[in-house]
Write a protein that holds these residues in place. Structure first.
Motif: not given
Length: 500
Positions: A272-273, A402-403, A407-408, A461-467
């Motif tokens: 987790i970033g 990616a860098d 995953q989140f 808040s948690f964020f991820g990739a599109k879809w």
């Protein structure tokens, strides 16, 4: 509230149930709906008068019993709907007197899906008028139709917006769940500040047809609930393709059972970033966030500290997109409305507000409406849209994931709520949060209660990739289980120094 009282008879008259249906045997779903109505009457109509609910259906217990008898998936659970989403029972006003008679007698496709799944539309919730796109100096939670929504945790404080009533109503226990809409922060901010779960799905997962619009690029409805599990249930009920909203066709075969895997998802080994620069400048919030990170680390998560400054061009170009699309999309929506003497364009709304200054513009004007009316350069808009989507998605969220091989991404959602001030408007702390890239790019964003500061809720808040909607819901559920902070409970009173 006048609007609520005048619509009760309408709600009964529009119910599809017969008198015989209304006197069916008692059921848990009917009893829950009845309890929700009693709570609305005690705390929204009277007592602290939260002004979260504009109108409710007194026939909801019978509808809940019927859905329960039919064995539908949501078994008669009650759902309150933000009043910019059409339901056949009630007018859809977006909080404005200009649409006070906007009774289309049609359901938005997502509402049709909700009913088919056994959900019961309990009523309509108040909102920041026009979803907070009328003026830069507005007070969140205020509309000419519904008045000012009050925060259940501190009634002198703001409920954020624009899904203000939906957030306050779920926090106050007025329904099992609510539906909000978001363009940029309008689900996640009121969810965080009202101490509930809010999920802004990937744009395209839920239809926007028959929803009063701002932006075809950024708008999306989403669930506001007491738990991540409930949000996943509600999302599964309302998500799906809609031929009238082409953006949903890209979600083909993506809709799933969003509750699957939530109960046993493990944080073990999940990278987790941590968006450290977006934590803000409050020591108390930083301490609470660090406690949440420690909880995730103890559950096995691998945390990666990230120092990142967003490209400010993203915000400028997104604003251009919103102004251009507001005029176009609002015009399309208004032109579709049945009935006579309805506004048919953004220009008509501007003229209406000027003719009703006392009711509509006592505390703030319509500078954004007026700017949108003059934002007509299509080439500049198309360039801005391409830039905003690329910067927010590919060059921000995708690159960060990616860098850093994560995953989140995680950050606080917002700070604690501020005192409502109709004279001076909102008092946001802009140093806190990372929601804009996900809103602009159309990526999923989940906020979950993180704890409280002086009795006032704050979310994480948690964020991820599109879809990656399902995966984001899974990590939110895992955090709920790992969380060690004590959550606040609504006081239904003004805040005081004794509040804890």
């Amino acid at each position: 509230m006048k609007a609520k009282a005048s619509l009760l008879a309408l709600a009964l008259a529009s119910s599809p149930l017969t008198a015989e249906d209304r006197v069916g045997p008692p059921s848990p779903a009917a009893e829950a709906a009845k309890a929700h109505i009693e709570r609305i009457e005690a705390l929204d109509d009277a007592g602290p008068t939260l002004n979260a609910v504009i109108v409710y259906n007194p026939g909801a217990p019978a509808l809940a019993a019927q859905a329960e008898r039919n064995g539908l998936p949501l078994v008669g659970r009650t759902v309150l709907v933000k009043d910019n989403i059409e339901t056949y029972e009630f007018p859809t006003t977006a909080g404005s007197l200009a649409l006070a008679n906007n009774r289309t007698v049609r359901d938005a496709p997502m509402i049709d899906r909700l009913r088919s799944a056994g959900g019961v539309v309990l009523g309509k919730t108040n909102l920041s008028e026009w979803a907070n796109i009328r003026s830069d100096s507005s007070t969140s939670g205020w509309s000419a139709v519904g008045g000012l929504t009050r925060n259940p945790f501190a009634t002198d404080r703001n409920s954020c917006g624009s899904s203000s009533g939906s957030g306050a109503a779920v926090a106050a226990g007025f329904a099992w769940a609510a539906i909000g809409t978001e363009t940029n922060g309008s689900i996640t901010c009121p969810a965080s500040i009202n101490g509930i779960v809010g999920f802004k799905p990937s744009v395209g997962l839920v239809s926007r047809t028959h929803v009063v619009p701002i932006s075809s690029t950024q708008d999306t409805p989403g669930p506001m609930t007491a738990s991540v599990w409930d949000a996943a249930m509600l999302l599964g009920a309302i998500a799906g393709e809609d031929p009238a909203d082409p953006v949903t066709l890209t979600a083909q075969n993506r809709v799933t059972d969003y509750t699957a895997g939530l109960a046993d998802y493990s944080l073990q080994g999940v990278r987790i970033g941590v968006m450290r620069k977006q934590v803000g400048n409050r020591e108390d919030l930083t301490s609470l966030f660090d406690q949440a990170l420690a909880d995730m680390r103890a559950a096995g998560a691998e945390l990666v500290e990230i120092e990142f400054d967003p490209n400010p061009q993203m915000y400028r170009d997104s604003f251009t997109v919103l102004m251009f699309e507001l005029r176009e999309e609002m015009g399309k929506y208004l032109a579709s409305l049945p009935g006579e003497d309805m506004p048919r364009s953004l220009a008509d709304l501007i003229a209406f507000n000027k003719a009703h200054v006392g009711e509509e513009m006592r505390w703030f004007g319509q500078d954004l409406f007026e700017l949108a009316e003059t934002t007509t350069d299509r080439e500049a808009y198309e360039t801005a849209r391409e830039n905003a989507l690329r910067i927010a998605g590919e060059e921000t969220l995708d690159k960060l994931l990616a860098d850093n091989n994560v995953q989140f991404l995680v950050a606080p959602t917002r700070g604690p709520t501020w005192v409502s001030d109709l004279v001076n408007g909102d008092n946001f702390n802009g140093s806190i949060g990372f929601g804009s890239p996900a809103a602009i790019a159309g990526y999923p964003h989940l906020t979950v209660p993180m704890g409280a500061i002086e009795g006032l809720p704050v979310g994480i808040s948690f964020f991820g990739a599109k879809w990656a909607d399902h995966e984001v819901l899974k990590i939110g559920a895992a955090f709920e289980r790992a969380r060690s902070a004590v959550l606040a409970t609504p006081s239904f009173k003004p805040w005081s120094a004794d509040t804890r």
